[in-house]
Design a protein around this motif. Structure first.
Motif, PDB file in Angstrom:
ATOM      1  N   TYR A  58       0.942  -1.297   0.285  1.00  7.24           N
ATOM      2  CA  TYR A  58      -0.159   0.133   0.000  1.00  7.24           C
ATOM      3  C   TYR A  58       0.814   1.217  -0.022  1.00  7.24           C
ATOM      4  CZ  TYR A  58      -3.465   3.552   1.353  1.00  7.24           C
ATOM      5  OH  TYR A  58      -3.783   4.886   1.921  1.00  7.24           O
ATOM      6  N   ILE A  59       1.283   1.954  -1.040  1.00  8.07           N
ATOM      7  CA  ILE A  59       1.876   3.265  -1.576  1.00  8.07           C
ATOM      8  C   ILE A  59       0.928   4.074  -0.830  1.00  8.07           C
ATOM      9  CG2 ILE A  59       2.951   4.392  -3.215  1.00  8.07           C
ATOM     10  CD1 ILE A  59       3.660   1.683  -4.653  1.00  8.07           C
ATOM     11  N   HIS A  60       1.673   5.148   0.795  1.00  5.65           N
ATOM     12  CA  HIS A  60       1.203   6.636   0.482  1.00  5.65           C
ATOM     13  C   HIS A  60       2.480   7.508   0.670  1.00  5.65           C
ATOM     14  CE1 HIS A  60       1.895   6.114   5.050  1.00  5.65           C
ATOM     15  NE2 HIS A  60       3.055   4.810   3.921  1.00  5.65           N
ATOM     16  N   GLU A  61       1.563   9.275   0.243  1.00  9.59           N
ATOM     17  CA  GLU A  61       2.561   9.694   0.922  1.00  9.59           C
ATOM     18  C   GLU A  61       2.750  10.289   2.599  1.00  9.59           C
ATOM     19  OE1 GLU A  61       2.800  13.321  -2.005  1.00  9.59           O
ATOM     20  OE2 GLU A  61       2.820  11.214  -3.710  1.00  9.59           O
ATOM     21  N   VAL A  62       4.107  10.196   3.115  1.00 16.26           N
ATOM     22  CA  VAL A  62       4.590  11.346   4.234  1.00 16.26           C
ATOM     23  C   VAL A  62       5.656  12.510   3.666  1.00 16.26           C
ATOM     24  CG1 VAL A  62       5.576  10.958   6.513  1.00 16.26           C
ATOM     25  CG2 VAL A  62       4.412   8.976   5.498  1.00 16.26           C
ATOM     26  N   ASP A  63       5.071  13.330   4.532  1.00 11.42           N
ATOM     27  CA  ASP A  63       5.392  14.554   4.086  1.00 11.42           C
ATOM     28  C   ASP A  63       6.200  15.064   2.492  1.00 11.42           C
ATOM     29  OD1 ASP A  63       5.638  15.811   6.082  1.00 11.42           O
ATOM     30  OD2 ASP A  63       7.114  14.293   7.276  1.00 11.42           O
ATOM     31  N   GLY A  64       5.600  14.651   1.614  1.00 10.90           N
ATOM     32  CA  GLY A  64       6.061  14.595  -0.240  1.00 10.90           C
ATOM     33  C   GLY A  64       6.252  13.200  -0.902  1.00 10.90           C
ATOM     34  N   LYS A  66       6.746   8.819  -1.327  1.00  8.10           N
ATOM     35  CA  LYS A  66       5.962   7.814  -1.011  1.00  8.10           C
ATOM     36  C   LYS A  66       6.813   7.296  -0.239  1.00  8.10           C
ATOM     37  CE  LYS A  66       4.126   9.441  -5.726  1.00  8.10           C
ATOM     38  NZ  LYS A  66       3.232   9.267  -6.931  1.00  8.10           N
ATOM     39  N   ASP A  67       6.335   6.207  -0.577  1.00  8.63           N
ATOM     40  CA  ASP A  67       6.918   4.734   1.032  1.00  8.63           C
ATOM     41  C   ASP A  67       5.688   3.643   0.919  1.00  8.63           C
ATOM     42  OD1 ASP A  67       8.623   2.763   1.939  1.00  8.63           O
ATOM     43  OD2 ASP A  67       8.825   4.712   3.791  1.00  8.63           O
ATOM     44  N   PHE A  68       5.996   2.914   1.760  1.00 14.70           N
ATOM     45  CA  PHE A  68       5.251   1.880   1.415  1.00 14.70           C
ATOM     46  C   PHE A  68       4.325   1.656   3.209  1.00 14.70           C
ATOM     47  CE2 PHE A  68       8.629  -0.587  -0.780  1.00 14.70           C
ATOM     48  CZ  PHE A  68       7.946  -0.669  -1.671  1.00 14.70           C
ATOM     49  N   GLU A  89      -4.097  -3.227   0.272  1.00  6.58           N
ATOM     50  CA  GLU A  89      -3.043  -3.209  -0.334  1.00  6.58           C
ATOM     51  C   GLU A  89      -3.095  -3.574  -2.129  1.00  6.58           C
ATOM     52  OE1 GLU A  89      -0.751  -5.857   1.886  1.00  6.58           O
ATOM     53  OE2 GLU A  89      -2.224  -7.257   2.353  1.00  6.58           O
ATOM     54  N   LYS A  90      -2.058  -4.175  -2.417  1.00  6.89           N
ATOM     55  CA  LYS A  90      -2.592  -3.967  -4.053  1.00  6.89           C
ATOM     56  C   LYS A  90      -0.973  -4.455  -4.686  1.00  6.89           C
ATOM     57  CE  LYS A  90      -6.827  -2.009  -3.882  1.00  6.89           C
ATOM     58  NZ  LYS A  90      -7.844  -3.319  -3.769  1.00  6.89           N
ATOM     59  N   GLN A  91      -1.413  -5.794  -5.567  1.00  8.52           N
ATOM     60  CA  GLN A  91      -0.358  -6.429  -6.148  1.00  8.52           C
ATOM     61  C   GLN A  91       0.381  -5.503  -7.015  1.00  8.52           C
ATOM     62  OE1 GLN A  91      -1.140  -9.719  -8.289  1.00  8.52           O
ATOM     63  NE2 GLN A  91       1.013 -10.530  -8.577  1.00  8.52           N
ATOM     64  N   VAL A  92       1.711  -5.583  -6.766  1.00 11.28           N
ATOM     65  CA  VAL A  92       2.825  -4.247  -6.977  1.00 11.28           C
ATOM     66  C   VAL A  92       4.234  -6.027  -7.745  1.00 11.28           C
ATOM     67  CG1 VAL A  92       3.212  -3.264  -6.184  1.00 11.28           C
ATOM     68  CG2 VAL A  92       4.191  -4.564  -5.416  1.00 11.28           C
ATOM     69  N   GLY A  93       4.452  -6.910  -7.959  1.00  9.81           N
ATOM     70  CA  GLY A  93       5.210  -7.688  -8.252  1.00  9.81           C
ATOM     71  C   GLY A  93       4.659  -9.005  -7.706  1.00  9.81           C
ATOM     72  N   GLY A 170       6.592  -0.237   5.160  1.00 10.14           N
ATOM     73  CA  GLY A 170       7.335   0.911   5.189  1.00 10.14           C
ATOM     74  C   GLY A 170       7.306   2.336   7.084  1.00 10.14           C
ATOM     75  N   VAL A 171       6.670   3.288   6.000  1.00  5.68           N
ATOM     76  CA  VAL A 171       6.311   3.975   7.340  1.00  5.68           C
ATOM     77  C   VAL A 171       4.860   3.872   7.341  1.00  5.68           C
ATOM     78  CG1 VAL A 171       8.247   5.237   7.457  1.00  5.68           C
ATOM     79  CG2 VAL A 171       6.771   6.067   5.757  1.00  5.68           C
TER      80      VAL A 171
END
Length: 221
Positions: A58-64, A66-68, A89-93, A170-171
């Motif tokens: 699941y990819i999101h943004e923290v302080d601009g 992008k991270d998991f 969360e989605k498939q990325v690979g 990620g975070v």
């Protein structure tokens, strides 16, 4: 002057154009810090089921930036008015068809399931995030068919299961790092996943000097 660094190329980018190849420490055998236990025999029985399983994020943004995130999901109401789980969360690979293997990590004192996976360069930001972070922690998803409680040792013995997938971690929204489910589980870029240098610069220098001495000796003769 030869400088040796803890990284070496193990594959060519021409091997799979447009795909980032990862080497994963998926999980480890024996006692896990969440109170579950997997014997080496049961792990070996389940390992082949990891082939082709999804790599999730699941990819999101923290302080601009992008991270998991983690195993993101939400509870929604289905057509029958009952609570249902919706995975964000989605498939990325996915894992490759290569046979996974067991590898002992002396520093961690754990035996890990090792496997290869690939992430498409396009379609998502996953490959770029992994490169920026030089790898990332992961958490595998196991589908349990059978388990038993060991009352003496006080742990859940996972006796029959298969791999459902593996999530890139990620975070959180505050930027705090998400811990991996099984300590030490992570994904690294396959080209740079070797811990130890192939040789030290001292060894290489001695080799060069020996060749130089042999060459000078031939000239003298």
């Amino acid at each position: 002057i030869v400088v040796s660094v803890p990284g070496t190329f193990a594959s060519s980018e021409d091997e799979m154009p447009g795909m980032l190849k990862l080497k994963l420490k998926v999980c480890h055998t024996l006692l896990n810090r969440n109170g579950s236990f997997i014997s080496q025999e049961n792990m070996e029985n389940a390992m082949p089921t990891s082939k082709y399983r999804p790599i999730l994020s699941y990819i999101h943004e923290v302080d601009g930036v992008k991270d998991f995130y983690a195993h993101n999901m939400e509870i929604v109401e289905n057509e029958d008015g009952e609570a249902d789980i919706n995975y964000i969360e989605k498939q990325v690979g996915c894992f490759t068809a290569d046979d996974p293997w067991l590898e002992y990590d002396e520093d961690a004192d754990k035996t890990y399931v090792m496997a290869y996976a690939v992430i498409p360069e396009e379609y998502t930001d996953a490959a770029d995030i992994i490169r920026r972070k030089n790898g990332t922690k992961v958490s595998c998803e196991l589908v349990i068919n059978e388990l038993a409680y060991n009352a003496k040792e006080k742990y859940l013995d996972l006796t029959d299961f298969y791999f459902g997938g593996c999530t890139l971690l990620g975070v959180d929204d505050e930027g705090e790092e998400i811990g991996e489910g099984m300590l030490g589980s992570r994904a690294d870029i396959e080209d740079f996943c070797h811990k130890e240098p192939v040789f030290t610069y001292q060894d290489k220098m001695i080799e060069v000097l020996e060749k130089l001495n042999a060459t000078l000796s031939n000239f003298n003769n």
